[in-house]
Structures are given as structure tokens and as C-alpha cells.
Design a protein around this motif. Sequence first.
Motif, PDB file in Angstrom:
ATOM      1  N   GLN A   5       5.001 -12.705 -13.691  1.00 26.31           N
ATOM      2  CA  GLN A   5       5.409 -11.818 -14.060  1.00 26.31           C
ATOM      3  C   GLN A   5       5.322 -10.448 -12.950  1.00 26.31           C
ATOM      4  O   GLN A   5       4.166  -9.874 -13.337  1.00 26.31           O
ATOM      5  CB  GLN A   5       5.409 -11.618 -15.681  1.00 26.31           C
ATOM      6  CG  GLN A   5       5.159 -10.852 -16.484  1.00 26.31           C
ATOM      7  CD  GLN A   5       6.987 -10.989 -16.752  1.00 26.31           C
ATOM      8  OE1 GLN A   5       7.526 -12.072 -17.486  1.00 26.31           O
ATOM      9  NE2 GLN A   5       8.087 -10.184 -17.207  1.00 26.31           N
ATOM     10  N   GLN A  39      12.845   2.403 -15.446  1.00 21.23           N
ATOM     11  CA  GLN A  39      13.720   2.222 -16.842  1.00 21.23           C
ATOM     12  C   GLN A  39      12.776   2.000 -18.090  1.00 21.23           C
ATOM     13  O   GLN A  39      12.217   1.040 -18.504  1.00 21.23           O
ATOM     14  CB  GLN A  39      14.891   1.947 -17.064  1.00 21.23           C
ATOM     15  CG  GLN A  39      15.327   1.826 -15.796  1.00 21.23           C
ATOM     16  CD  GLN A  39      16.872   1.591 -15.614  1.00 21.23           C
ATOM     17  OE1 GLN A  39      17.684   1.506 -16.815  1.00 21.23           O
ATOM     18  NE2 GLN A  39      18.055   1.899 -15.047  1.00 21.23           N
ATOM     19  N   TYR A  63      13.113   1.048 -22.674  1.00 21.80           N
ATOM     20  CA  TYR A  63      14.037   0.899 -23.634  1.00 21.80           C
ATOM     21  C   TYR A  63      12.998   0.319 -24.860  1.00 21.80           C
ATOM     22  O   TYR A  63      12.227   0.090 -25.275  1.00 21.80           O
ATOM     23  CB  TYR A  63      14.780   0.136 -22.986  1.00 21.80           C
ATOM     24  CG  TYR A  63      15.502  -0.710 -21.791  1.00 21.80           C
ATOM     25  CD1 TYR A  63      15.314  -0.240 -20.560  1.00 21.80           C
ATOM     26  CD2 TYR A  63      17.131  -0.566 -22.312  1.00 21.80           C
ATOM     27  CE1 TYR A  63      16.109  -0.222 -19.719  1.00 21.80           C
ATOM     28  CE2 TYR A  63      17.602  -0.514 -21.099  1.00 21.80           C
ATOM     29  CZ  TYR A  63      17.367   0.065 -20.456  1.00 21.80           C
ATOM     30  OH  TYR A  63      18.676  -0.154 -18.354  1.00 21.80           O
ATOM     31  N   GLN A  88      13.457  -1.745 -28.644  1.00 20.66           N
ATOM     32  CA  GLN A  88      14.739  -2.483 -28.987  1.00 20.66           C
ATOM     33  C   GLN A  88      14.162  -2.702 -30.405  1.00 20.66           C
ATOM     34  O   GLN A  88      13.077  -2.529 -31.008  1.00 20.66           O
ATOM     35  CB  GLN A  88      14.244  -4.214 -28.529  1.00 20.66           C
ATOM     36  CG  GLN A  88      15.329  -5.501 -28.422  1.00 20.66           C
ATOM     37  CD  GLN A  88      15.286  -6.016 -28.069  1.00 20.66           C
ATOM     38  OE1 GLN A  88      14.245  -6.586 -27.400  1.00 20.66           O
ATOM     39  NE2 GLN A  88      16.411  -6.808 -28.675  1.00 20.66           N
ATOM     40  N   PRO A 104      18.346  -4.152 -26.625  1.00 11.52           N
ATOM     41  CA  PRO A 104      17.378  -2.846 -26.264  1.00 11.52           C
ATOM     42  C   PRO A 104      18.527  -1.336 -25.921  1.00 11.52           C
ATOM     43  O   PRO A 104      19.784  -1.649 -25.421  1.00 11.52           O
ATOM     44  CB  PRO A 104      17.444  -2.997 -25.134  1.00 11.52           C
ATOM     45  CG  PRO A 104      17.147  -4.920 -24.917  1.00 11.52           C
ATOM     46  CD  PRO A 104      18.239  -5.357 -26.071  1.00 11.52           C
ATOM     47  N   LEU A 155       9.941  -2.415 -30.275  1.00 14.20           N
ATOM     48  CA  LEU A 155       9.159  -3.445 -29.109  1.00 14.20           C
ATOM     49  C   LEU A 155       9.834  -2.297 -27.779  1.00 14.20           C
ATOM     50  O   LEU A 155      11.178  -1.882 -27.795  1.00 14.20           O
ATOM     51  CB  LEU A 155      10.424  -5.223 -29.184  1.00 14.20           C
ATOM     52  CG  LEU A 155       9.891  -5.220 -27.808  1.00 14.20           C
ATOM     53  CD1 LEU A 155       8.174  -6.171 -27.287  1.00 14.20           C
ATOM     54  CD2 LEU A 155      11.234  -6.504 -27.041  1.00 14.20           C
ATOM     55  N   LEU A 211      10.257  -1.522 -24.333  1.00 10.88           N
ATOM     56  CA  LEU A 211       9.857  -2.384 -22.945  1.00 10.88           C
ATOM     57  C   LEU A 211      10.540  -1.625 -21.469  1.00 10.88           C
ATOM     58  O   LEU A 211      11.349  -0.819 -21.538  1.00 10.88           O
ATOM     59  CB  LEU A 211      11.578  -2.980 -23.099  1.00 10.88           C
ATOM     60  CG  LEU A 211      11.453  -4.887 -23.975  1.00 10.88           C
ATOM     61  CD1 LEU A 211      12.761  -4.537 -24.276  1.00 10.88           C
ATOM     62  CD2 LEU A 211      11.091  -5.516 -23.693  1.00 10.88           C
ATOM     63  N   TYR A 222      23.370  -2.984  -9.840  1.00 10.98           N
ATOM     64  CA  TYR A 222      21.365  -3.591  -9.700  1.00 10.98           C
ATOM     65  C   TYR A 222      20.950  -3.978 -10.526  1.00 10.98           C
ATOM     66  O   TYR A 222      21.467  -4.355 -11.306  1.00 10.98           O
ATOM     67  CB  TYR A 222      20.941  -1.967  -9.821  1.00 10.98           C
ATOM     68  CG  TYR A 222      20.636  -0.592 -10.907  1.00 10.98           C
ATOM     69  CD1 TYR A 222      22.003  -0.215 -11.178  1.00 10.98           C
ATOM     70  CD2 TYR A 222      20.198  -1.214 -11.593  1.00 10.98           C
ATOM     71  CE1 TYR A 222      22.195   0.484 -12.169  1.00 10.98           C
ATOM     72  CE2 TYR A 222      20.115  -0.402 -12.937  1.00 10.98           C
ATOM     73  CZ  TYR A 222      21.097   0.217 -12.333  1.00 10.98           C
ATOM     74  OH  TYR A 222      20.940   1.600 -14.582  1.00 10.98           O
ATOM     75  N   LYS A 223      20.057  -4.751 -10.022  1.00 11.30           N
ATOM     76  CA  LYS A 223      19.570  -5.657 -11.173  1.00 11.30           C
ATOM     77  C   LYS A 223      18.384  -4.941 -11.470  1.00 11.30           C
ATOM     78  O   LYS A 223      16.851  -4.582 -11.171  1.00 11.30           O
ATOM     79  CB  LYS A 223      18.688  -7.088 -10.433  1.00 11.30           C
ATOM     80  CG  LYS A 223      19.069  -8.391 -11.237  1.00 11.30           C
ATOM     81  CD  LYS A 223      18.125  -9.552 -10.367  1.00 11.30           C
ATOM     82  CE  LYS A 223      16.516  -9.301 -10.294  1.00 11.30           C
ATOM     83  NZ  LYS A 223      16.501 -10.244 -10.016  1.00 11.30           N
ATOM     84  N   LEU A 224      17.893  -5.284 -12.865  1.00  9.24           N
ATOM     85  CA  LEU A 224      16.690  -4.439 -13.691  1.00  9.24           C
ATOM     86  C   LEU A 224      16.197  -5.985 -13.653  1.00  9.24           C
ATOM     87  O   LEU A 224      16.214  -6.836 -14.036  1.00  9.24           O
ATOM     88  CB  LEU A 224      17.309  -4.656 -14.975  1.00  9.24           C
ATOM     89  CG  LEU A 224      17.640  -3.061 -15.002  1.00  9.24           C
ATOM     90  CD1 LEU A 224      18.014  -2.277 -16.278  1.00  9.24           C
ATOM     91  CD2 LEU A 224      16.703  -1.869 -14.678  1.00  9.24           C
ATOM     92  N   THR A 225      14.715  -6.089 -13.630  1.00  8.30           N
ATOM     93  CA  THR A 225      13.980  -6.312 -13.524  1.00  8.30           C
ATOM     94  C   THR A 225      12.636  -6.620 -15.352  1.00  8.30           C
ATOM     95  O   THR A 225      11.942  -5.516 -15.157  1.00  8.30           O
ATOM     96  CB  THR A 225      12.310  -7.397 -13.146  1.00  8.30           C
ATOM     97  OG1 THR A 225      13.547  -7.673 -11.874  1.00  8.30           O
ATOM     98  CG2 THR A 225      11.712  -7.897 -13.260  1.00  8.30           C
ATOM     99  N   PHE A 226      12.410  -6.586 -16.369  1.00 10.34           N
ATOM    100  CA  PHE A 226      11.708  -6.747 -17.825  1.00 10.34           C
ATOM    101  C   PHE A 226      10.311  -6.911 -17.755  1.00 10.34           C
ATOM    102  O   PHE A 226       9.842  -8.441 -17.733  1.00 10.34           O
ATOM    103  CB  PHE A 226      12.358  -7.211 -18.732  1.00 10.34           C
ATOM    104  CG  PHE A 226      13.445  -5.546 -19.052  1.00 10.34           C
ATOM    105  CD1 PHE A 226      14.766  -6.000 -18.432  1.00 10.34           C
ATOM    106  CD2 PHE A 226      13.666  -4.980 -19.950  1.00 10.34           C
ATOM    107  CE1 PHE A 226      16.191  -5.500 -18.553  1.00 10.34           C
ATOM    108  CE2 PHE A 226      14.843  -4.090 -19.312  1.00 10.34           C
ATOM    109  CZ  PHE A 226      15.927  -4.168 -19.307  1.00 10.34           C
ATOM    110  N   LYS A 259       7.627  -8.034 -21.086  1.00 13.93           N
ATOM    111  CA  LYS A 259       7.686  -9.054 -21.543  1.00 13.93           C
ATOM    112  C   LYS A 259       7.215  -7.327 -22.566  1.00 13.93           C
ATOM    113  O   LYS A 259       7.507  -7.488 -24.254  1.00 13.93           O
ATOM    114  CB  LYS A 259       6.455  -9.584 -21.482  1.00 13.93           C
ATOM    115  CG  LYS A 259       6.263 -11.144 -21.388  1.00 13.93           C
ATOM    116  CD  LYS A 259       5.728 -11.876 -21.142  1.00 13.93           C
ATOM    117  CE  LYS A 259       5.852 -13.513 -20.285  1.00 13.93           C
ATOM    118  NZ  LYS A 259       5.503 -14.595 -20.829  1.00 13.93           N
TER     119      LYS A 259
END
Lengths: 113, 110
Positions: A2, A33, A35, A37, A43, A86, A88, A99-103, A105
Amino acid sequence: TQLLEQSPQFLSIQEGENLTVYCNSSSVFSSLQWYRQEPGEGPVLLVTVVTGGEVKKLKRLTFQFGDARKDSSLHITAAQPGDTGLYLCAGARGGGSNYKLTFGKGTLLTVNP
Amino acid sequence: DSGVTQTPKHLITATGQRVTLRCSPRSGDLSVYWYQQSLDQGLQFLIQYYNGEERAKGNILERFSAQQFPDLHSELNLSSLELGDSALYFCASSAQYGYTFGSGTRLTVV
């Protein structure tokens, strides 16, 4: 593995209390970023922080990006039941609109009336 | 309404079956991202398309595939479904400072 660790995982507080949730990583991100949810929904973006050390305020929410752009925190003042959800954090690599986001948990926040 | 449309909202199907999830991005957005959300793994990136072409792949199983069409809508195909594929599936489209998510498809495999 993670890449983004959020803490605490669960938080239950009374209306009017203050709280801070954390988002930590060993990786550097071009932006981070936050978020929120709600159950049954996707989200929703709260804020994006880009510059190391940046602080952004959104009414009772204060977001901070670490100097090294590896971690962030979200502080909520005088929490209200409507803040329940929630939370995030997500780290971005790349720029522009591609671009790619990695969240992480997430932190599940419950604010009791 | 976020502007990202996902259908169907709910899907119940049996193991071994195949399903197709559909996503229309916000008007003007060229990127579509697919994510899977489960209680234990959180939001996991599956795949990204940009203007019809695959741009990035994440933790997507070989049983899963996706495509983006000329009108920019995207479909995620899930085949040989297993109980463990039960999850929420989200698509998102991106602007410079954030993603806009659809409301998701809840897939239940029984």
C-alpha cells in the motif's frame, strides 16, 4: 504494497469535536488529492494540494501537504454529522489531465449528534 | 449528477458468467479510469484509456478487459466471474486537478 497509508482507519466522534486524519507515504507525488465518499456513491473531490508545505482551507476543513510532498493531513474543526463519510487521500503521478491516482484505504469518520 | 454516467447501478450474476459495465465520461474529458473498490483492498486502479487508447494498466485480471469507443464511452468486461469479483466498480474521468467519479456499479456474484 500500500503506497499510501491512512490513519486512523476508523474514527467516531461527537458533534463539535475537532479531528485530524493522516495520509503518509514513502513516495513523492506531484500532487495529493482528498476525496469524501458517502455510502452508495462515488468519491467526490474535496481539494488538491500541489506545492510542498501548502495549506488549503475549505470552510471548517484544513488540508496540509508535507514539505517533501510525501504526506498530508486533513483537520476538521467543530465536526458536524454531515461530515460523516469515508475520507480518501490519493497521490498523483504525472501532470496535466492525464495522470494516475493511487488511493489510500481511507478513514471512515462517524460524527454523532 | 457528477457528469460521469455508469450503468447499470446494480448487477447480480452467477459464477462463471460474463458482464459488461458501461461508463460515459464528462463531456470533453478524454480519459477514463476504471477502479475496483472492495472492503479489504480499498480503491484499486484497474485500467486507463485516453482518447481510445490504453494508457496504463493496474491490478487488472486477465479475465477482465476494457475498451474505449470513438464517442469516448468505455466498457469494462468481466468474464468467468468468481465470488471474489463482487465489489463496487467505478469509472472516473479527469481534469487537471482532480477526478470526477461516477456513482458506480455494485456487482454481486452469487
